[in-house]
Scaffold this motif. Structure first.
Motif, PDB file in Angstrom:
ATOM      1  N   UNK A   1     -53.898 -21.779  17.572  1.00  0.00           N
ATOM      2  CA  UNK A   1     -53.910 -20.701  18.555  1.00  0.00           C
ATOM      3  C   UNK A   1     -52.983 -21.078  19.717  1.00  0.00           C
ATOM      4  N   UNK A   2     -52.384 -20.084  20.333  1.00  0.00           N
ATOM      5  CA  UNK A   2     -51.531 -20.329  21.506  1.00  0.00           C
ATOM      6  C   UNK A   2     -52.046 -19.508  22.679  1.00  0.00           C
TER       7      UNK A   2
ATOM      8  N   UNK B   1     -47.170 -11.826  10.806  1.00  0.00           N
ATOM      9  CA  UNK B   1     -46.237 -12.433  11.766  1.00  0.00           C
ATOM     10  C   UNK B   1     -45.868 -11.478  12.892  1.00  0.00           C
ATOM     11  N   UNK B   2     -45.697 -10.189  12.560  1.00  0.00           N
ATOM     12  CA  UNK B   2     -45.251  -9.238  13.586  1.00  0.00           C
ATOM     13  C   UNK B   2     -46.330  -8.941  14.622  1.00  0.00           C
TER      14      UNK B   2
ATOM     15  N   UNK C   1     -51.316 -18.523  15.603  1.00  0.00           N
ATOM     16  CA  UNK C   1     -49.959 -18.223  16.070  1.00  0.00           C
ATOM     17  C   UNK C   1     -48.870 -18.739  15.143  1.00  0.00           C
ATOM     18  N   UNK C   2     -49.204 -19.706  14.283  1.00  0.00           N
ATOM     19  CA  UNK C   2     -48.180 -20.244  13.375  1.00  0.00           C
ATOM     20  C   UNK C   2     -47.823 -19.278  12.253  1.00  0.00           C
TER      21      UNK C   2
ATOM     22  N   UNK D   1     -39.700 -19.016  12.353  1.00  0.00           N
ATOM     23  CA  UNK D   1     -40.418 -20.260  12.651  1.00  0.00           C
ATOM     24  C   UNK D   1     -40.199 -20.799  14.058  1.00  0.00           C
ATOM     25  N   UNK D   2     -39.045 -20.511  14.677  1.00  0.00           N
ATOM     26  CA  UNK D   2     -38.724 -21.063  16.000  1.00  0.00           C
ATOM     27  C   UNK D   2     -39.192 -20.184  17.150  1.00  0.00           C
ATOM     28  N   UNK D   3     -39.956 -19.146  16.853  1.00  0.00           N
ATOM     29  CA  UNK D   3     -40.272 -18.131  17.864  1.00  0.00           C
ATOM     30  C   UNK D   3     -40.877 -18.723  19.132  1.00  0.00           C
ATOM     31  N   UNK D   4     -41.916 -19.541  18.996  1.00  0.00           N
ATOM     32  CA  UNK D   4     -42.609 -20.048  20.193  1.00  0.00           C
ATOM     33  C   UNK D   4     -41.716 -21.000  20.987  1.00  0.00           C
ATOM     34  N   UNK D   5     -40.916 -21.798  20.292  1.00  0.00           N
ATOM     35  CA  UNK D   5     -39.966 -22.685  20.986  1.00  0.00           C
ATOM     36  C   UNK D   5     -38.947 -21.861  21.784  1.00  0.00           C
ATOM     37  N   UNK D   6     -38.504 -20.757  21.184  1.00  0.00           N
ATOM     38  CA  UNK D   6     -37.526 -19.914  21.886  1.00  0.00           C
ATOM     39  C   UNK D   6     -38.148 -19.234  23.108  1.00  0.00           C
TER      40      UNK D   6
END
Length: 408
Positions: free
Chosen positions: A2-3, A366-367, A386-387, A394-399
Protein backbone atom coordinates in the motif's frame (compact mmCIF):
# COMPACT_ATOMS: atom_id res chain seq x y z
CA UNK A 1 2.09 -3.01 -1.03
CA UNK A 2 0.00 0.00 0.00
CA UNK A 3 1.15 3.58 -0.60
CA UNK A 4 0.18 6.55 1.56
CA UNK A 5 0.12 9.79 -0.44
CA UNK A 6 0.49 12.76 1.88
CA UNK A 7 -0.96 16.02 0.55
CA UNK A 8 1.77 17.17 -1.81
CA UNK A 9 2.97 20.09 -3.89
CA UNK A 10 5.15 19.54 -6.95
CA UNK A 11 8.05 21.20 -8.73
CA UNK A 12 7.23 24.01 -11.14
CA UNK A 13 9.19 22.22 -13.89
CA UNK A 14 9.92 18.51 -14.25
CA UNK A 15 10.92 16.01 -16.95
CA UNK A 16 9.80 12.37 -17.20
CA UNK A 17 10.77 9.68 -19.73
CA UNK A 18 7.95 7.20 -20.23
CA UNK A 19 8.40 3.67 -21.55
CA UNK A 20 7.01 2.50 -24.90
CA UNK A 21 3.29 2.09 -25.53
CA UNK A 22 1.89 -1.22 -24.28
CA UNK A 23 -0.63 -1.23 -27.15
CA UNK A 24 2.03 -0.77 -29.83
CA UNK A 25 4.51 -3.10 -28.09
CA UNK A 26 2.10 -6.03 -27.88
CA UNK A 27 1.07 -5.67 -31.52
CA UNK A 28 4.69 -5.50 -32.63
CA UNK A 29 5.68 -8.48 -30.48
CA UNK A 30 3.10 -10.60 -32.27
CA UNK A 31 4.23 -9.31 -35.66
CA UNK A 32 7.84 -10.04 -34.68
CA UNK A 33 6.80 -13.65 -33.91
CA UNK A 34 5.34 -13.87 -37.44
CA UNK A 35 8.24 -11.97 -39.07
CA UNK A 36 11.37 -12.66 -36.95
CA UNK A 37 13.50 -10.30 -39.06
CA UNK A 38 11.97 -7.32 -37.23
CA UNK A 39 13.67 -5.80 -34.16
CA UNK A 40 11.86 -3.46 -31.75
CA UNK A 41 13.23 -0.39 -29.93
CA UNK A 42 11.71 1.33 -26.82
CA UNK A 43 9.64 -1.76 -26.01
CA UNK A 44 7.24 -1.36 -23.07
CA UNK A 45 8.55 -2.72 -19.75
CA UNK A 46 4.98 -3.34 -18.53
CA UNK A 47 3.95 -6.69 -17.05
CA UNK A 48 1.61 -7.21 -20.00
CA UNK A 49 4.38 -6.83 -22.58
CA UNK A 50 6.82 -8.96 -20.55
CA UNK A 51 4.15 -11.70 -20.33
CA UNK A 52 3.38 -11.38 -24.05
CA UNK A 53 7.06 -11.72 -24.96
CA UNK A 54 7.53 -14.69 -22.63
CA UNK A 55 4.43 -16.45 -24.02
CA UNK A 56 5.56 -16.01 -27.62
CA UNK A 57 8.99 -17.46 -26.79
CA UNK A 58 7.56 -20.37 -24.76
CA UNK A 59 7.42 -23.92 -26.07
CA UNK A 60 5.37 -25.12 -23.09
CA UNK A 61 1.97 -26.64 -23.66
CA UNK A 62 0.39 -24.48 -20.93
CA UNK A 63 0.76 -20.69 -21.35
CA UNK A 64 -0.44 -18.55 -18.42
CA UNK A 65 -0.85 -14.83 -19.16
CA UNK A 66 -2.20 -13.89 -15.69
CA UNK A 67 -4.13 -10.55 -15.93
CA UNK A 68 -2.95 -9.59 -19.45
CA UNK A 69 -6.17 -9.18 -21.45
CA UNK A 70 -4.52 -7.94 -24.64
CA UNK A 71 -2.18 -10.93 -24.58
CA UNK A 72 -5.12 -13.33 -24.12
CA UNK A 73 -6.88 -12.00 -27.22
CA UNK A 74 -3.76 -11.71 -29.43
CA UNK A 75 -2.34 -15.09 -28.41
CA UNK A 76 -5.66 -16.88 -28.97
CA UNK A 77 -5.42 -15.82 -32.61
CA UNK A 78 -1.69 -16.48 -32.86
CA UNK A 79 -1.70 -20.00 -31.40
CA UNK A 80 -4.67 -20.97 -33.60
CA UNK A 81 -2.35 -20.56 -36.64
CA UNK A 82 0.63 -22.52 -35.23
CA UNK A 83 0.21 -25.68 -37.32
CA UNK A 84 0.77 -28.88 -35.30
CA UNK A 85 1.08 -27.13 -31.93
CA UNK A 86 -1.36 -27.78 -29.08
CA UNK A 87 -1.59 -24.95 -26.53
CA UNK A 88 -3.61 -24.49 -23.36
CA UNK A 89 -4.00 -20.72 -22.89
CA UNK A 90 -5.05 -19.67 -19.38
CA UNK A 91 -4.87 -16.72 -16.98
CA UNK A 92 -5.87 -15.36 -13.59
CA UNK A 93 -9.27 -15.96 -11.94
CA UNK A 94 -10.42 -12.57 -13.29
CA UNK A 95 -9.20 -13.53 -16.79
CA UNK A 96 -11.43 -16.61 -16.60
CA UNK A 97 -14.40 -14.23 -16.13
CA UNK A 98 -13.56 -12.11 -19.19
CA UNK A 99 -15.48 -13.20 -22.30
CA UNK A 100 -13.67 -14.42 -25.40
CA UNK A 101 -16.44 -16.18 -27.34
CA UNK A 102 -16.68 -13.43 -29.98
CA UNK A 103 -13.06 -13.95 -31.01
CA UNK A 104 -13.18 -17.75 -30.71
CA UNK A 105 -16.31 -17.90 -32.91
CA UNK A 106 -14.62 -15.69 -35.52
CA UNK A 107 -11.50 -17.86 -35.54
CA UNK A 108 -13.58 -21.05 -35.74
CA UNK A 109 -15.40 -19.63 -38.77
CA UNK A 110 -11.96 -19.34 -40.41
CA UNK A 111 -11.26 -23.00 -39.57
CA UNK A 112 -9.59 -22.79 -36.14
CA UNK A 113 -9.76 -25.70 -33.64
CA UNK A 114 -10.43 -24.16 -30.19
CA UNK A 115 -12.22 -25.68 -27.19
CA UNK A 116 -13.25 -24.28 -23.78
CA UNK A 117 -11.78 -26.19 -20.84
CA UNK A 118 -13.98 -24.77 -18.06
CA UNK A 119 -16.85 -22.33 -18.72
CA UNK A 120 -18.30 -21.99 -22.21
CA UNK A 121 -17.24 -18.67 -23.76
CA UNK A 122 -14.37 -18.02 -21.33
CA UNK A 123 -10.70 -19.00 -20.86
CA UNK A 124 -8.90 -21.31 -20.37
CA UNK A 125 -8.75 -22.49 -23.99
CA UNK A 126 -7.33 -25.58 -25.67
CA UNK A 127 -6.02 -24.51 -29.07
CA UNK A 128 -4.87 -26.92 -31.79
CA UNK A 129 -2.94 -24.90 -34.37
CA UNK A 130 -4.11 -25.31 -37.96
CA UNK A 131 -3.68 -23.82 -41.41
CA UNK A 132 -6.61 -21.37 -41.64
CA UNK A 133 -7.60 -21.22 -45.33
CA UNK A 134 -10.96 -19.44 -45.18
CA UNK A 135 -10.85 -15.69 -45.79
CA UNK A 136 -14.13 -14.05 -44.76
CA UNK A 137 -15.42 -13.29 -41.26
CA UNK A 138 -17.92 -10.85 -39.70
CA UNK A 139 -17.98 -9.27 -36.22
CA UNK A 140 -20.26 -6.80 -34.48
CA UNK A 141 -18.59 -3.42 -34.89
CA UNK A 142 -18.99 -2.36 -31.25
CA UNK A 143 -16.90 -5.18 -29.75
CA UNK A 144 -13.52 -4.60 -28.12
CA UNK A 145 -10.97 -3.49 -30.71
CA UNK A 146 -8.63 -6.16 -29.33
CA UNK A 147 -10.79 -8.89 -30.92
CA UNK A 148 -10.59 -7.08 -34.25
CA UNK A 149 -6.84 -6.39 -33.95
CA UNK A 150 -6.15 -10.03 -33.00
CA UNK A 151 -7.63 -11.13 -36.34
CA UNK A 152 -5.88 -8.38 -38.31
CA UNK A 153 -2.46 -9.19 -36.82
CA UNK A 154 -2.50 -12.81 -38.03
CA UNK A 155 -4.28 -12.02 -41.31
CA UNK A 156 -1.20 -11.51 -43.50
CA UNK A 157 0.05 -15.01 -42.59
CA UNK A 158 -3.25 -16.65 -43.53
CA UNK A 159 -3.09 -18.49 -46.84
CA UNK A 160 -5.47 -16.08 -48.60
CA UNK A 161 -5.37 -13.07 -46.28
CA UNK A 162 -8.53 -11.80 -44.58
CA UNK A 163 -11.71 -9.93 -45.45
CA UNK A 164 -13.29 -8.65 -42.21
CA UNK A 165 -16.77 -7.12 -42.14
CA UNK A 166 -17.81 -5.05 -39.11
CA UNK A 167 -21.58 -4.90 -38.57
CA UNK A 168 -22.95 -1.64 -37.09
CA UNK A 169 -21.23 1.48 -35.71
CA UNK A 170 -17.49 0.92 -35.21
CA UNK A 171 -15.97 1.86 -31.83
CA UNK A 172 -12.28 2.17 -30.86
CA UNK A 173 -11.36 3.12 -34.45
CA UNK A 174 -7.91 4.52 -33.46
CA UNK A 175 -6.82 1.11 -32.13
CA UNK A 176 -7.87 -0.56 -35.41
CA UNK A 177 -6.02 2.12 -37.37
CA UNK A 178 -2.94 1.62 -35.15
CA UNK A 179 -2.90 -2.07 -36.02
CA UNK A 180 -3.28 -1.38 -39.74
CA UNK A 181 -0.57 1.32 -39.67
CA UNK A 182 1.90 -1.12 -38.09
CA UNK A 183 1.03 -3.73 -40.75
CA UNK A 184 1.60 -1.10 -43.44
CA UNK A 185 4.98 -0.16 -41.91
CA UNK A 186 6.13 -3.75 -42.41
CA UNK A 187 4.92 -3.73 -46.01
CA UNK A 188 1.57 -5.51 -45.67
CA UNK A 189 -1.21 -4.17 -47.95
CA UNK A 190 -4.47 -3.28 -46.19
CA UNK A 191 -7.71 -1.50 -47.05
CA UNK A 192 -10.23 -0.01 -44.61
CA UNK A 193 -13.31 1.37 -46.34
CA UNK A 194 -16.69 1.76 -44.71
CA UNK A 195 -17.26 -1.35 -42.61
CA UNK A 196 -14.85 -3.61 -44.48
CA UNK A 197 -11.19 -4.27 -43.74
CA UNK A 198 -9.00 -6.22 -46.16
CA UNK A 199 -5.55 -7.57 -45.28
CA UNK A 200 -3.61 -9.23 -48.09
CA UNK A 201 -1.29 -12.22 -47.59
CA UNK A 202 2.38 -11.27 -47.18
CA UNK A 203 5.27 -13.72 -47.40
CA UNK A 204 8.05 -11.29 -48.43
CA UNK A 205 10.70 -10.03 -45.98
CA UNK A 206 9.48 -6.94 -44.05
CA UNK A 207 10.22 -3.51 -45.55
CA UNK A 208 11.84 -2.39 -42.26
CA UNK A 209 14.20 -4.22 -39.92
CA UNK A 210 13.64 -2.01 -36.84
CA UNK A 211 10.56 -0.26 -35.47
CA UNK A 212 10.67 2.22 -32.57
CA UNK A 213 7.68 2.16 -30.23
CA UNK A 214 6.24 5.55 -29.31
CA UNK A 215 5.89 6.13 -25.55
CA UNK A 216 2.55 5.33 -23.97
CA UNK A 217 -0.14 8.04 -24.13
CA UNK A 218 -2.31 6.26 -21.55
CA UNK A 219 0.60 6.66 -19.11
CA UNK A 220 0.87 10.34 -20.04
CA UNK A 221 -2.75 10.84 -18.96
CA UNK A 222 -1.83 10.79 -15.25
CA UNK A 223 0.57 13.70 -15.75
CA UNK A 224 -2.11 15.65 -17.62
CA UNK A 225 -4.32 15.10 -14.57
CA UNK A 226 -1.54 16.27 -12.23
CA UNK A 227 -0.91 19.43 -14.27
CA UNK A 228 -4.66 20.14 -14.45
CA UNK A 229 -4.78 20.13 -10.61
CA UNK A 230 -1.61 22.23 -10.27
CA UNK A 231 -1.01 25.96 -10.04
CA UNK A 232 -0.84 28.10 -13.18
CA UNK A 233 2.65 27.92 -14.72
CA UNK A 234 3.43 24.36 -13.58
CA UNK A 235 4.96 22.35 -16.43
CA UNK A 236 6.16 18.82 -17.07
CA UNK A 237 7.93 17.51 -20.18
CA UNK A 238 7.32 13.93 -21.29
CA UNK A 239 9.29 11.86 -23.80
CA UNK A 240 9.18 10.29 -26.32
CA UNK A 241 6.03 11.31 -28.23
CA UNK A 242 4.99 12.06 -31.81
CA UNK A 243 2.64 14.80 -33.02
CA UNK A 244 1.07 12.31 -35.45
CA UNK A 245 0.56 9.48 -32.98
CA UNK A 246 -1.04 6.11 -33.81
CA UNK A 247 -2.48 5.93 -30.29
CA UNK A 248 -6.10 6.87 -29.67
CA UNK A 249 -5.28 8.23 -26.21
CA UNK A 250 -3.21 11.02 -27.82
CA UNK A 251 -6.60 12.85 -27.89
CA UNK A 252 -5.56 13.84 -24.35
CA UNK A 253 -3.74 16.83 -25.79
CA UNK A 254 -7.09 18.25 -27.02
CA UNK A 255 -9.29 17.07 -24.14
CA UNK A 256 -7.13 18.58 -21.41
CA UNK A 257 -7.39 21.99 -23.03
CA UNK A 258 -10.82 22.00 -21.33
CA UNK A 259 -9.01 21.60 -17.98
CA UNK A 260 -6.72 24.59 -18.63
CA UNK A 261 -3.73 22.52 -19.82
CA UNK A 262 -1.69 23.56 -22.88
CA UNK A 263 0.25 20.99 -24.96
CA UNK A 264 3.28 21.79 -27.11
CA UNK A 265 5.53 19.43 -29.08
CA UNK A 266 9.25 19.89 -29.67
CA UNK A 267 10.99 17.07 -31.54
CA UNK A 268 9.97 13.94 -29.60
CA UNK A 269 9.10 15.74 -26.36
CA UNK A 270 5.66 16.93 -25.30
CA UNK A 271 5.45 19.90 -22.89
CA UNK A 272 2.25 20.13 -20.83
CA UNK A 273 1.58 23.30 -18.85
CA UNK A 274 -1.23 24.68 -16.67
CA UNK A 275 -2.18 27.98 -18.30
CA UNK A 276 -5.65 28.83 -16.93
CA UNK A 277 -7.92 27.93 -14.03
CA UNK A 278 -11.21 26.36 -15.08
CA UNK A 279 -14.50 27.96 -14.03
CA UNK A 280 -16.33 25.94 -11.38
CA UNK A 281 -19.41 26.15 -13.68
CA UNK A 282 -17.65 24.29 -16.50
CA UNK A 283 -19.26 21.01 -17.55
CA UNK A 284 -17.04 18.44 -19.27
CA UNK A 285 -18.97 16.35 -21.84
CA UNK A 286 -17.05 13.71 -23.79
CA UNK A 287 -17.72 10.64 -25.94
CA UNK A 288 -14.79 8.33 -25.16
CA UNK A 289 -15.76 5.49 -27.54
CA UNK A 290 -12.34 5.84 -29.18
CA UNK A 291 -10.33 6.30 -25.96
CA UNK A 292 -12.07 4.46 -23.08
CA UNK A 293 -8.81 3.82 -21.17
CA UNK A 294 -8.59 7.48 -20.13
CA UNK A 295 -12.09 7.61 -18.62
CA UNK A 296 -10.85 6.95 -15.08
CA UNK A 297 -8.22 9.69 -15.30
CA UNK A 298 -10.66 12.25 -16.68
CA UNK A 299 -13.32 11.42 -14.05
CA UNK A 300 -10.83 11.89 -11.21
CA UNK A 301 -9.47 15.13 -12.72
CA UNK A 302 -12.98 16.57 -12.94
CA UNK A 303 -13.69 15.55 -9.34
CA UNK A 304 -10.41 17.07 -8.12
CA UNK A 305 -11.34 20.37 -9.79
CA UNK A 306 -14.98 20.33 -8.58
CA UNK A 307 -16.37 20.11 -12.13
CA UNK A 308 -19.43 18.43 -13.54
CA UNK A 309 -18.51 15.65 -15.96
CA UNK A 310 -20.55 13.47 -18.34
CA UNK A 311 -18.74 10.65 -20.16
CA UNK A 312 -20.26 8.29 -22.73
CA UNK A 313 -19.01 5.49 -24.99
CA UNK A 314 -17.78 3.46 -22.00
CA UNK A 315 -19.44 0.07 -22.71
CA UNK A 316 -16.09 -1.77 -22.95
CA UNK A 317 -15.08 -0.73 -19.39
CA UNK A 318 -17.29 -3.43 -17.87
CA UNK A 319 -15.05 -6.25 -19.18
CA UNK A 320 -11.66 -4.80 -18.26
CA UNK A 321 -9.47 -5.86 -15.29
CA UNK A 322 -12.53 -5.02 -13.21
CA UNK A 323 -15.89 -3.43 -14.01
CA UNK A 324 -14.29 0.00 -14.16
CA UNK A 325 -17.56 1.94 -14.09
CA UNK A 326 -18.69 0.32 -10.83
CA UNK A 327 -15.18 0.66 -9.35
CA UNK A 328 -15.03 4.37 -10.26
CA UNK A 329 -18.42 5.05 -8.68
CA UNK A 330 -17.52 3.22 -5.44
CA UNK A 331 -14.10 4.86 -4.98
CA UNK A 332 -15.14 8.39 -6.00
CA UNK A 333 -18.09 8.26 -3.62
CA UNK A 334 -15.72 7.31 -0.76
CA UNK A 335 -14.02 10.66 -1.42
CA UNK A 336 -17.32 12.58 -1.34
CA UNK A 337 -18.38 12.55 -5.00
CA UNK A 338 -21.88 11.98 -6.37
CA UNK A 339 -21.71 9.60 -9.35
CA UNK A 340 -24.40 8.06 -11.56
CA UNK A 341 -23.45 5.25 -13.98
CA UNK A 342 -25.20 3.16 -16.64
CA UNK A 343 -23.73 0.35 -18.77
CA UNK A 344 -21.97 2.90 -20.98
CA UNK A 345 -21.99 6.29 -19.24
CA UNK A 346 -20.75 8.09 -16.15
CA UNK A 347 -22.10 11.36 -14.75
CA UNK A 348 -20.19 13.15 -11.99
CA UNK A 349 -22.01 15.96 -10.18
CA UNK A 350 -19.98 19.06 -9.25
CA UNK A 351 -18.65 18.94 -5.70
CA UNK A 352 -16.25 21.06 -3.67
CA UNK A 353 -15.67 18.55 -0.86
CA UNK A 354 -12.86 15.98 -0.94
CA UNK A 355 -12.56 13.73 2.09
CA UNK A 356 -9.08 13.03 3.56
CA UNK A 357 -7.30 9.77 4.41
CA UNK A 358 -9.60 7.61 2.28
CA UNK A 359 -8.35 4.14 1.26
CA UNK A 360 -8.67 3.61 -2.50
CA UNK A 361 -9.18 -0.01 -3.54
CA UNK A 362 -7.57 -0.91 -6.87
CA UNK A 363 -9.36 -4.16 -7.86
CA UNK A 364 -6.24 -5.65 -9.53
CA UNK A 365 -6.55 -2.73 -11.97
CA UNK A 366 -3.45 -0.65 -12.69
CA UNK A 367 -5.50 2.28 -13.99
CA UNK A 368 -7.45 2.59 -10.74
CA UNK A 369 -4.21 3.09 -8.80
CA UNK A 370 -2.73 5.62 -11.21
CA UNK A 371 -5.93 7.57 -11.95
CA UNK A 372 -6.53 8.36 -8.25
CA UNK A 373 -2.91 9.21 -7.39
CA UNK A 374 -3.05 12.84 -8.70
CA UNK A 375 -5.59 13.63 -5.95
CA UNK A 376 -2.55 13.71 -3.64
CA UNK A 377 -2.29 17.35 -4.75
CA UNK A 378 -5.67 18.01 -3.09
CA UNK A 379 -5.79 15.66 -0.08
CA UNK A 380 -4.06 12.76 1.69
CA UNK A 381 -5.11 9.28 0.63
CA UNK A 382 -3.95 5.67 0.68
CA UNK A 383 -3.74 3.52 -2.48
CA UNK A 384 -4.18 -0.19 -1.73
CA UNK A 385 -2.09 -2.80 -3.60
CA UNK A 386 -0.19 0.01 -5.28
CA UNK A 387 2.26 -2.32 -7.03
CA UNK A 388 -0.55 -3.23 -9.46
CA UNK A 389 0.85 -0.37 -11.59
CA UNK A 390 3.53 -2.77 -12.87
CA UNK A 391 0.93 -4.11 -15.33
CA UNK A 392 1.52 -1.09 -17.57
CA UNK A 393 3.86 1.41 -15.84
CA UNK A 394 6.31 -0.12 -13.31
CA UNK A 395 8.13 3.20 -12.69
CA UNK A 396 4.96 5.17 -11.91
CA UNK A 397 5.52 5.78 -8.18
CA UNK A 398 9.21 6.64 -8.68
CA UNK A 399 8.21 9.17 -11.34
CA UNK A 400 5.68 10.76 -8.97
CA UNK A 401 8.47 11.18 -6.40
CA UNK A 402 10.51 12.91 -9.11
CA UNK A 403 7.72 15.47 -9.44
CA UNK A 404 7.69 16.05 -5.67
CA UNK A 405 4.87 13.78 -4.43
CA UNK A 406 5.24 12.82 -0.75
CA UNK A 407 4.80 9.04 -0.65
CA UNK A 408 5.10 6.53 2.17
Amino acid sequence: MDIQILKSSISRQSSIAITGSKSESNRLLLLQALYPEISISNLSNSDDSVLMQKALQSNDEVVDIHHAGTAMRFLTAYFSTRVGRETILTGSSRMKERPIRILVDALKSLGADINYLENEGYPPLKINGKNLSKTKVSLNANVSSQYISALLLIASRLENGLELTLDGKITSVPYIKMTLALLNEIGIDTEFEGNQILVKPFTSPPKVDNITVESDWSSASYFYSIIAMSEIGTQVSLSAYKVNSLQGDSVLSQIYGQFGVETQFDNNTVFIKKVTNVSINTKIELDLSNAPDIAQTISVTAFGLGLECSLSGLHTLKIKETDRLVALKVELEKLGAEVVITDATLHLKPSTKIFSDVEIATYNDHRMAMAFAPLGLKTSLKVKDADVVSKSYPQFWEDLKTLGFNLK
